[in-house]
Structure formats: structure tokens, C-alpha cells
Design a protein around this motif. Structure first.
Motif, PDB file in Angstrom:
ATOM      1  N   UNK A 241      78.373  22.718  73.495  1.00  0.00           N
ATOM      2  CA  UNK A 241      76.947  22.720  73.792  1.00  0.00           C
ATOM      3  C   UNK A 241      76.290  24.005  73.320  1.00  0.00           C
ATOM      4  N   UNK A 242      76.920  25.136  73.587  1.00  0.00           N
ATOM      5  CA  UNK A 242      76.347  26.416  73.168  1.00  0.00           C
ATOM      6  C   UNK A 242      76.295  26.529  71.652  1.00  0.00           C
ATOM      7  N   UNK A 243      77.303  26.001  70.977  1.00  0.00           N
ATOM      8  CA  UNK A 243      77.285  26.028  69.516  1.00  0.00           C
ATOM      9  C   UNK A 243      76.150  25.165  68.975  1.00  0.00           C
ATOM     10  N   UNK A 244      75.952  23.981  69.574  1.00  0.00           N
ATOM     11  CA  UNK A 244      74.863  23.107  69.127  1.00  0.00           C
ATOM     12  C   UNK A 244      73.503  23.731  69.428  1.00  0.00           C
ATOM     13  N   UNK A 245      73.368  24.376  70.575  1.00  0.00           N
ATOM     14  CA  UNK A 245      72.109  25.034  70.915  1.00  0.00           C
ATOM     15  C   UNK A 245      71.814  26.179  69.959  1.00  0.00           C
ATOM     16  N   UNK A 246      72.850  26.946  69.629  1.00  0.00           N
ATOM     17  CA  UNK A 246      72.650  28.056  68.696  1.00  0.00           C
ATOM     18  C   UNK A 246      72.187  27.545  67.336  1.00  0.00           C
ATOM     19  N   UNK A 247      72.740  26.404  66.906  1.00  0.00           N
ATOM     20  CA  UNK A 247      72.309  25.839  65.617  1.00  0.00           C
ATOM     21  C   UNK A 247      70.859  25.361  65.687  1.00  0.00           C
ATOM     22  N   UNK A 248      70.469  24.788  66.839  1.00  0.00           N
ATOM     23  CA  UNK A 248      69.105  24.272  66.980  1.00  0.00           C
ATOM     24  C   UNK A 248      68.078  25.388  67.133  1.00  0.00           C
ATOM     25  N   UNK A 249      68.529  26.530  67.651  1.00  0.00           N
ATOM     26  CA  UNK A 249      67.615  27.657  67.851  1.00  0.00           C
ATOM     27  C   UNK A 249      67.647  28.551  66.607  1.00  0.00           C
ATOM     28  N   UNK A 250      67.050  28.057  65.561  1.00  0.00           N
ATOM     29  CA  UNK A 250      67.041  28.784  64.289  1.00  0.00           C
ATOM     30  C   UNK A 250      65.604  29.105  63.911  1.00  0.00           C
ATOM     31  N   UNK A 251      65.441  29.926  62.886  1.00  0.00           N
ATOM     32  CA  UNK A 251      64.124  30.201  62.313  1.00  0.00           C
ATOM     33  C   UNK A 251      63.126  30.683  63.345  1.00  0.00           C
ATOM     34  N   UNK A 252      61.939  30.060  63.406  1.00  0.00           N
ATOM     35  CA  UNK A 252      60.885  30.520  64.329  1.00  0.00           C
ATOM     36  C   UNK A 252      61.316  30.493  65.799  1.00  0.00           C
ATOM     37  N   UNK A 253      62.116  29.518  66.201  1.00  0.00           N
ATOM     38  CA  UNK A 253      62.569  29.479  67.596  1.00  0.00           C
ATOM     39  C   UNK A 253      63.385  30.725  67.929  1.00  0.00           C
ATOM     40  N   UNK A 254      64.317  31.071  67.067  1.00  0.00           N
ATOM     41  CA  UNK A 254      65.154  32.243  67.327  1.00  0.00           C
ATOM     42  C   UNK A 254      64.339  33.524  67.285  1.00  0.00           C
ATOM     43  N   UNK A 255      63.417  33.626  66.325  1.00  0.00           N
ATOM     44  CA  UNK A 255      62.588  34.834  66.253  1.00  0.00           C
ATOM     45  C   UNK A 255      61.740  34.980  67.519  1.00  0.00           C
ATOM     46  N   UNK A 256      61.255  33.854  68.039  1.00  0.00           N
ATOM     47  CA  UNK A 256      60.480  33.918  69.280  1.00  0.00           C
ATOM     48  C   UNK A 256      61.337  34.459  70.408  1.00  0.00           C
ATOM     49  N   UNK A 257      62.534  33.904  70.598  1.00  0.00           N
ATOM     50  CA  UNK A 257      63.390  34.287  71.714  1.00  0.00           C
ATOM     51  C   UNK A 257      63.941  35.696  71.573  1.00  0.00           C
ATOM     52  N   UNK A 258      64.243  36.115  70.357  1.00  0.00           N
ATOM     53  CA  UNK A 258      64.930  37.387  70.170  1.00  0.00           C
ATOM     54  C   UNK A 258      63.998  38.543  69.849  1.00  0.00           C
ATOM     55  N   UNK A 259      62.865  38.267  69.212  1.00  0.00           N
ATOM     56  CA  UNK A 259      62.032  39.359  68.710  1.00  0.00           C
ATOM     57  C   UNK A 259      60.609  39.375  69.269  1.00  0.00           C
ATOM     58  N   UNK A 260      60.047  38.217  69.568  1.00  0.00           N
ATOM     59  CA  UNK A 260      58.616  38.140  69.883  1.00  0.00           C
ATOM     60  C   UNK A 260      58.316  38.364  71.354  1.00  0.00           C
TER      61      UNK A 260
END
Length: 261
Positions: free
Chosen positions: A137-156
Motif C-alpha cells: 500500500x505504501x509503495x502504491x501511495x508513493x507512486x500515486x503521490x508524484x509531481x504536483x501532489x508530492x511537491x504540495x506535501x513536501x515543499x508547499x
């Protein structure tokens, strides 16, 4: 049922804003994409004619969990923080549910169980993950949280945003801490319960906060907006089939706009 907008009457504002500035604070969305779309589309119409940059929209955190479409909420908020909402600049804060999601993705001990126990299963499903197997599940979530989603969670996402007398935070302010010192420090240097988890002694405080700051917050759901002299709470329970509320602050007053299921 299709969500619809309801607007409350204008009321006196407890604080001051810089001349020509307005703030729209949006409470906890919790995966309710349909309510969010209704609210943002309605705000876009009302922002027509405003000068570029005169309005700031602030998401108060808890974008994810409990509701059915956390992935869609992340997409809409990520786009808004990059491109604005019409003439308005858009900011987003870190809620305790974003913290739990990030800690689960970092494989911290006990974080997956805490994430699931607080509505994370709905987020995992919206990201296409099978929550029955943590590693997969965590691997699938990490794949889905890419691009703008990841930048939002990690940087914004930010810990707070202040305009005039109003300090936008997710959960509240700890009266025992020196507020000015914490406002000057970056998010990752501040003990997280201060911004993202606190309830008491914040909620029952009646005295002014340091420097006359007025907290604008979510985190603690209530049947209606909590409009006090020292804090303005606008989590109205979208996570539990309640409305999604926005607080529109102007120098001459405030009003509440709600997307109602």
C-alpha cells in the motif's frame, strides 16, 4: 445530492488587515472534493473584479483522510497554490493529517497504524492502494503521490500564514510558548503539536494572545463557525457530512460562505 453554497451575514471583524487586503480561510476539507469544487467555483465568481493579489486564500490543513477523494483534493489544491484562484494568491498549511500521511510514507515506526486509525484508509483507496498490505500500500501511495501532489506535501505546505492581526494556523496557538520566537522559525524546527495538534489550553482561552494576534484555525470540528474575540474556528465537520466553510475577512467585517452537502 449536489452541494450548494450558503452565505452568512456580514459581522464585525475582531482584527485589522493591511489596507486593500482581504483573506479567505478555508477549513478542513478531508477528502471532500465535491464540496471543495462547489466552494472554490463559488469563490471564483465572487472574486471577479478584485485586483490581482489583493486577496489571499489560505487552506488551513487536513486536506486528506476520511472523505472519498483525497487524491482529487490534493490535485485541486496543488493547482491552486501554483496558479492562484482567479486574482487571489493561494497558500496551504500543514494539518495533522498531512503529518500522519508523510510519516507513514517515511516508514516511521507505528506511523502506518496511526494513519489508518485516523481516516487514512479512505486516502489510501483514493490513491489506488490496497491498505490490507502495508508495504504494498505504501509503495502504491508513493507512486500515486508524484509531481504536483508530492511537491504540495513536501515543499508547499506551511506551518502558518499571517496577514495583519490574523494568524492562520491549522490547530491553534499554545499560550505557554513565546509566539514571536516560533513565528520566526521554519516549520521543521517547531514542535509539531504547537501548530497542528493542539486543542487545550487553546480552545478555552478567553484572554488575548501575544501581540493581539487572532488565530484563524480548523482542526476541531464544531456545528458552526466559532467566532470569538481571540480565535476564529472554521472546521464545520466536512469530514462527517457537515459543510465546508470559508471565512472571508475584510477590514470592515467578516462573513462565512459554506458548501453544504
Amino acid at each position: 445530492m449536489t452541494p450548494h453554497l450558503e452565505s452568512g451575514p456580514r459581522q464585525p471583524a475582531p482584527g485589522r488587515l493591511p489596507p486593500g487586503r482581504e483573506v479567505i480561510a478555508i477549513g478542513d476539507v478531508h477528502g471532500q472534493r465535491a464540496l471543495l469544487d462547489c466552494l472554490l467555483d463559488g469563490l471564483l465568481q465572487r472574486l471577479a473584479g478584485h485586483a490581482e493579489g489583493s486577496v489571499e486564500v489560505v487552506f488551513l490543513g487536513d486536506l486528506v483522510d476520511r472523505g472519498p477523494d483525497s487524491a482529487g483534493v490534493l490535485d485541486r489544491v496543488a493547482a491552486a497554490t501554483r496558479h492562484g484562484l482567479g486574482p487571489a494568491r493561494v497558500h496551504a498549511l500543514m494539518g495533522n493529517h498531512e503529518q500522519m500521511l508523510r510519516r507513514a510514507l517515511e516508514h516511521r515506526p507505528g506511523a502506518w497504524e496511526m494513519f489508518l486509525g485516523n481516516g487514512g484508509l479512505a486516502t489510501a483507496r483514493s490513491l489506488g492502494a490496497d491498505a490490507a498490505t502495508p508495504q504494498a500500500a505504501l509503495a502504491a501511495m508513493a507512486r500515486a503521490l508524484h509531481g504536483p501532489r508530492r511537491r504540495l506535501l513536501e515543499d508547499t505546505l506551511k506551518s502558518h500564514h499571517r496577514v495583519g492581526d490574523y494568524l492562520c494556523v491549522h490547530a491553534g496557538i499554545d499560550p505557554a510558548r513565546r509566539l514571536a520566537a516560533h513565528l520566526a522559525r521554519p516549520w521543521d524546527e517547531v514542535e509539531p503539536r504547537h501548530w497542528a495538534w493542539i486543542r487545550e489550553p487553546f480552545l478555552n482561552r478567553r484572554a488575548p494572545f501575544e501581540g493581539g494576534v487572532i488565530a484563524v484555525h480548523g482542526h476541531t470540528p464544531a456545528q458552526g463557525p466559532q467566532l470569538c474575540a481571540n480565535r476564529l474556528g472554521i472546521d464545520t465537520g466536512a469530514a462527517y457530512d457537515g459543510p465546508l466553510s470559508a471565512l472571508w475577512l475584510k477590514d470592515d467585517g467578516l462573513s462565512v460562505i459554506q458548501a453544504v452537502p
